[in-house]
Design an enzyme around this catalytic site. Structure first.
Site, PDB file in Angstrom:
ATOM      1  N   ASP A  38       0.821  -1.229   0.000  1.00 55.60           N
ATOM      2  CA  ASP A  38       0.000   0.000   0.000  1.00 55.60           C
ATOM      3  C   ASP A  38       0.852   1.275   0.000  1.00 55.60           C
ATOM      4  O   ASP A  38       0.315   2.379  -0.098  1.00 55.60           O
ATOM      5  CB  ASP A  38      -1.019  -0.006   1.149  1.00 55.60           C
ATOM      6  CG  ASP A  38      -0.390   0.144   2.515  1.00 55.60           C
ATOM      7  OD1 ASP A  38       0.861   0.193   2.592  1.00 55.60           O
ATOM      8  OD2 ASP A  38      -1.133   0.184   3.500  1.00 55.60           O
ATOM      9  N   ALA A  78       2.591  -5.984   6.770  1.00 52.49           N
ATOM     10  CA  ALA A  78       2.141  -5.873   8.164  1.00 52.49           C
ATOM     11  C   ALA A  78       2.527  -4.497   8.679  1.00 52.49           C
ATOM     12  O   ALA A  78       3.400  -3.828   8.104  1.00 52.49           O
ATOM     13  CB  ALA A  78       2.825  -6.929   9.034  1.00 52.49           C
ATOM     14  N   SER A 118       6.631 -13.940  13.849  1.00 51.90           N
ATOM     15  CA  SER A 118       7.699 -13.184  14.517  1.00 51.90           C
ATOM     16  C   SER A 118       8.125 -13.825  15.833  1.00 51.90           C
ATOM     17  O   SER A 118       7.311 -14.459  16.528  1.00 51.90           O
ATOM     18  CB  SER A 118       7.202 -11.767  14.805  1.00 51.90           C
ATOM     19  OG  SER A 118       8.124 -11.068  15.603  1.00 51.90           O
ATOM     20  N   TYR A 141       1.740  -5.911  18.751  1.00 51.20           N
ATOM     21  CA  TYR A 141       2.371  -6.445  17.531  1.00 51.20           C
ATOM     22  C   TYR A 141       2.579  -7.959  17.680  1.00 51.20           C
ATOM     23  O   TYR A 141       2.163  -8.747  16.818  1.00 51.20           O
ATOM     24  CB  TYR A 141       3.706  -5.729  17.283  1.00 51.20           C
ATOM     25  CG  TYR A 141       4.558  -6.393  16.234  1.00 51.20           C
ATOM     26  CD1 TYR A 141       4.292  -6.211  14.882  1.00 51.20           C
ATOM     27  CD2 TYR A 141       5.631  -7.218  16.596  1.00 51.20           C
ATOM     28  CE1 TYR A 141       5.075  -6.840  13.915  1.00 51.20           C
ATOM     29  CE2 TYR A 141       6.407  -7.841  15.639  1.00 51.20           C
ATOM     30  CZ  TYR A 141       6.130  -7.653  14.296  1.00 51.20           C
ATOM     31  OH  TYR A 141       6.897  -8.282  13.342  1.00 51.20           O
ATOM     32  N   VAL A 172      16.177  -9.330  12.036  1.00 51.73           N
ATOM     33  CA  VAL A 172      16.673  -9.354  10.654  1.00 51.73           C
ATOM     34  C   VAL A 172      17.405  -8.042  10.337  1.00 51.73           C
ATOM     35  O   VAL A 172      16.938  -6.968  10.710  1.00 51.73           O
ATOM     36  CB  VAL A 172      15.508  -9.548   9.657  1.00 51.73           C
ATOM     37  CG1 VAL A 172      16.047  -9.856   8.266  1.00 51.73           C
ATOM     38  CG2 VAL A 172      14.551 -10.647  10.126  1.00 51.73           C
ATOM     39  N   LYS A 180      12.827   1.784   7.011  1.00 48.23           N
ATOM     40  CA  LYS A 180      12.213   1.434   8.292  1.00 48.23           C
ATOM     41  C   LYS A 180      12.523   2.472   9.377  1.00 48.23           C
ATOM     42  O   LYS A 180      11.979   2.386  10.476  1.00 48.23           O
ATOM     43  CB  LYS A 180      12.665   0.043   8.736  1.00 48.23           C
ATOM     44  CG  LYS A 180      12.135  -1.048   7.827  1.00 48.23           C
ATOM     45  CD  LYS A 180      12.333  -2.418   8.409  1.00 48.23           C
ATOM     46  CE  LYS A 180      11.383  -2.643   9.563  1.00 48.23           C
ATOM     47  NZ  LYS A 180      11.401  -4.031  10.047  1.00 48.23           N
ATOM     48  N   LYS A 182      13.419   4.380  12.436  1.00 46.33           N
ATOM     49  CA  LYS A 182      13.849   3.989  13.785  1.00 46.33           C
ATOM     50  C   LYS A 182      13.675   2.488  14.037  1.00 46.33           C
ATOM     51  O   LYS A 182      14.232   1.952  14.987  1.00 46.33           O
ATOM     52  CB  LYS A 182      13.093   4.802  14.851  1.00 46.33           C
ATOM     53  CG  LYS A 182      11.600   4.488  15.001  1.00 46.33           C
ATOM     54  CD  LYS A 182      10.992   5.350  16.086  1.00 46.33           C
ATOM     55  CE  LYS A 182       9.567   5.144  16.483  1.00 46.33           C
ATOM     56  NZ  LYS A 182       8.616   4.308  15.905  1.00 46.33           N
ATOM     57  N   ARG A 210      21.244 -11.079  20.924  1.00 47.23           N
ATOM     58  CA  ARG A 210      20.116 -11.245  20.018  1.00 47.23           C
ATOM     59  C   ARG A 210      20.480 -12.288  18.956  1.00 47.23           C
ATOM     60  O   ARG A 210      21.639 -12.425  18.576  1.00 47.23           O
ATOM     61  CB  ARG A 210      19.809  -9.926  19.281  1.00 47.23           C
ATOM     62  CG  ARG A 210      19.345  -8.790  20.178  1.00 47.23           C
ATOM     63  CD  ARG A 210      17.904  -8.967  20.620  1.00 47.23           C
ATOM     64  NE  ARG A 210      17.455  -7.938  21.540  1.00 47.23           N
ATOM     65  CZ  ARG A 210      17.604  -7.964  22.864  1.00 47.23           C
ATOM     66  NH1 ARG A 210      18.231  -8.978  23.433  1.00 47.23           N
ATOM     67  NH2 ARG A 210      17.139  -7.001  23.622  1.00 47.23           N
TER      68      ARG A 210
HETATM   69  N1  LIG Z   1      12.517  -7.116  10.076  1.00 53.39           N
HETATM   70  C1  LIG Z   1      12.461  -7.919  11.126  1.00 53.39           C
HETATM   71  O1  LIG Z   1      13.410  -8.010  11.928  1.00 53.39           O
HETATM   72  C2  LIG Z   1      11.225  -8.761  11.365  1.00 53.39           C
HETATM   73  C3  LIG Z   1      11.199  -9.590  12.495  1.00 53.39           C
HETATM   74  C4  LIG Z   1      10.068 -10.370  12.716  1.00 53.39           C
HETATM   75  C5  LIG Z   1       9.012 -10.360  11.814  1.00 53.39           C
HETATM   76  N2  LIG Z   1       9.045  -9.526  10.750  1.00 53.39           N
HETATM   77  C6  LIG Z   1       7.899  -9.529   9.826  1.00 53.39           C
HETATM   78  O2  LIG Z   1       8.367  -9.625   8.500  1.00 53.39           O
HETATM   79  C7  LIG Z   1       7.470  -8.952   7.609  1.00 53.39           C
HETATM   80  C8  LIG Z   1       8.247  -7.956   6.771  1.00 53.39           C
HETATM   81  O3  LIG Z   1       8.842  -7.006   7.647  1.00 53.39           O
HETATM   82  P1  LIG Z   1       9.863  -5.913   7.148  1.00 53.39           P
HETATM   83  O4  LIG Z   1      10.938  -5.835   8.155  1.00 53.39           O
HETATM   84  O5  LIG Z   1      10.192  -6.138   5.733  1.00 53.39           O
HETATM   85  O6  LIG Z   1       8.977  -4.595   7.328  1.00 53.39           O
HETATM   86  P2  LIG Z   1       8.601  -3.410   6.341  1.00 53.39           P
HETATM   87  O7  LIG Z   1       7.805  -2.471   7.167  1.00 53.39           O
HETATM   88  O8  LIG Z   1       9.795  -2.908   5.637  1.00 53.39           O
HETATM   89  O9  LIG Z   1       7.665  -4.120   5.251  1.00 53.39           O
HETATM   90  C9  LIG Z   1       6.275  -4.259   5.384  1.00 53.39           C
HETATM   91  C10 LIG Z   1       5.640  -3.807   4.080  1.00 53.39           C
HETATM   92  O10 LIG Z   1       4.240  -4.075   4.123  1.00 53.39           O
HETATM   93  C11 LIG Z   1       3.535  -2.966   3.595  1.00 53.39           C
HETATM   94  N3  LIG Z   1       2.193  -3.016   4.191  1.00 53.39           N
HETATM   95  C12 LIG Z   1       1.889  -2.914   5.498  1.00 53.39           C
HETATM   96  N4  LIG Z   1       0.568  -3.048   5.691  1.00 53.39           N
HETATM   97  C13 LIG Z   1       0.029  -3.255   4.458  1.00 53.39           C
HETATM   98  C14 LIG Z   1      -1.299  -3.488   3.996  1.00 53.39           C
HETATM   99  N5  LIG Z   1      -2.336  -3.515   4.830  1.00 53.39           N
HETATM  100  N6  LIG Z   1      -1.510  -3.672   2.669  1.00 53.39           N
HETATM  101  C15 LIG Z   1      -0.466  -3.631   1.802  1.00 53.39           C
HETATM  102  N7  LIG Z   1       0.822  -3.433   2.194  1.00 53.39           N
HETATM  103  C16 LIG Z   1       1.057  -3.236   3.504  1.00 53.39           C
HETATM  104  C17 LIG Z   1       4.373  -1.760   4.002  1.00 53.39           C
HETATM  105  O11 LIG Z   1       4.118  -0.632   3.203  1.00 53.39           O
HETATM  106  C18 LIG Z   1       5.780  -2.306   3.831  1.00 53.39           C
HETATM  107  O12 LIG Z   1       6.247  -2.116   2.510  1.00 53.39           O
HETATM  108  C19 LIG Z   1       6.408  -8.313   8.499  1.00 53.39           C
HETATM  109  O13 LIG Z   1       5.276  -9.150   8.536  1.00 53.39           O
HETATM  110  C20 LIG Z   1       7.070  -8.269   9.862  1.00 53.39           C
HETATM  111  O14 LIG Z   1       6.130  -8.271  10.917  1.00 53.39           O
HETATM  112  C21 LIG Z   1      10.133  -8.729  10.498  1.00 53.39           C
END
Ligand SMILES: NC(=O)c1ccc[n+]([C@@H]2O[C@H](COP(=O)([O-])OP(=O)(O)OC[C@H]3O[C@@H](n4cnc5c(N)ncnc54)[C@H](O)[C@@H]3O)[C@@H](O)[C@H]2O)c1
Length: 312
Positions: A38, A78, A118, A141, A172, A180, A182, A210
């Site tokens: 989105d 998410a 997560s 969350y 990650v 992202k 902060k 971690r």
């Molecule tokens: N990065 C980490 O360390 C980590 C750890 C545990 C879990 N996660 C999970 O991994 C997934 C990816 O995380 P990330 O680090 O890439 O985060 P991110 O915020 O960079 O990516 C999430 C993407 O989803 C999009 N989005 C959010 N809600 C939406 C919706 N309703 N419709 C369409 N698009 C939407 C956002 O615009 C964003 O591009 C997430 O589900 C997150 O909870 C990430």
């Protein structure tokens, strides 16, 4: 790649950090990839520079396309800011949107969905975290991810021709996390401080551990789930080896050619986790997953990309 081996994949949240890495890797393997995002949160077009596929700009909570077939879906979309306290928004965007996606998959006979869960589902539970231990989220969350795991299990029971695999990512880090802000990883935050010539600031005495995992290993475990995941299940996605903040600083000093001493600051959080660690036995046994990157190797690769010495 011939027509038989070329597959069609949907990556939700594909303009975000992890989703864009998955999308670009699948595309580089010769597959047809569609991204859905989105763009109102951390998603950014710059994460998709060079991407050759279609992008559907939509909020999964409000809209799902009809009549589209994919061989599998990777669901990364998410609210990923763990400090968001708006419970309604978190549950709608993370859980209700996931239900919409699962219904879309069932209606379009898409048999495989791999989604991001997560480590936040474990909260401060005993380490190393095992998939079977009780969940204990500390924030909404983490709670939303627990409910996603419950929904996935129930949905697969009701639709037993579907395989729905949850991957509980730990901490990650890697290319694509710039937007992202902060919520970017400590590896990236510390890199920025040290790159600016500042002493890296960590809580006293940098010994909190971690389970840091490089994003290329997260892409790998998604591909393992795609190719080897036979049953609906939740798996830890990490390295299994906890490392502390001092180790990150040592790696960054080495890669940047600096010698910056950490500046230890008081920790204002009384319940700050001392250690996270995944038990990786299940992912190894059932998905055939082994991480390729130690913290040293991951940071070396990441810094070479950040410094423009390596584009991959
Ligand atoms: N990065 C980490 O360390 C980590 C750890 C545990 C879990 N996660 C999970 O991994 C997934 C990816 O995380 P990330 O680090 O890439 O985060 P991110 O915020 O960079 O990516 C999430 C993407 O989803 C999009 N989005 C959010 N809600 C939406 C919706 N309703 N419709 C369409 N698009 C939407 C956002 O615009 C964003 O591009 C997430 O589900 C997150 O909870 C990430």
């Amino acid at each position: 790649m011939d027509a038989k081996t070329k597959k069609k994949y949907l990556v939700t949240g594909g303009a975000g950090f992890i989703g864009s890495n998955i999308a670009k890797t699948l595309e580089a393997q010769g597959h047809e990839v569609t991204v859905m995002d989105d763009f109102s949160k951390n998603g950014h077009f710059k994460n998709l520079i060079g991407f050759k596929g279609d992008v559907i700009t939509a909020d999964l909570f409000e809209y799902m396309p009809t009549d589209m077939y994919f061989d599998a879906i990777f669901h990364e979309a998410a609210i990923t800011d763990t400090t968001v306290m708006d419970q309604k928004a978190m549950m709608e965007q993370n859980v209700e949107a996931f239900k919409n996606l699962l219904n879309f998959a069932a209606e379009n006979e898409i048999k495989k969905v791999i989604y991001a869960s997560s480590a936040a589902t474990y909260g401060n539970g005993p380490v190393p975290n095992v998939e079977t231990q009780p969940t204990h989220p500390e924030n909404v969350y983490g709670f939303s991810k627990v409910i996603m795991d419950n929904v996935a299990r129930q949905f697969a029971e009701d639709n037993n021709d579907m395989t729905i695999i949850g991957l509980r990512y730990f901490n990650v880090y890697g290319p694509g996390e710039y937007y992202k802000g902060k919520m970017a990883s400590m590896v990236y935050q510390l890199y920025n401080q040290m790159k600016a010539g500042k002493r890296p600031r960590v809580f006293k005495y940098g010994e909190q551990q971690r389970d840091f995992v490089y994003v290329k290993d997260i892409v790998k475990i998604n591909l393992c789930a795609l190719n080897n995941g036979k049953e609906t299940c939740v798996y830890n996605a990490a390295t299994g080896i906890p490392r502390d903040y001092n180790a990150i600083i040592a790696c960054l000093n080495k890669e940047l050619g600096t010698n910056l001493e950490p500046e230890y600051i008081d920790n204002p959080y009384p319940f700050f986790q001392l250690k996270t660690q995944a038990d990786m036995t299940l992912a190894k046994e059932k998905l055939g997953y082994e991480p390729d990157y130690s913290l040293e190797a991951g940071i070396a690769d990441y810094v070479s990309i950040l410094e423009g010495r390596n584009s991959k």
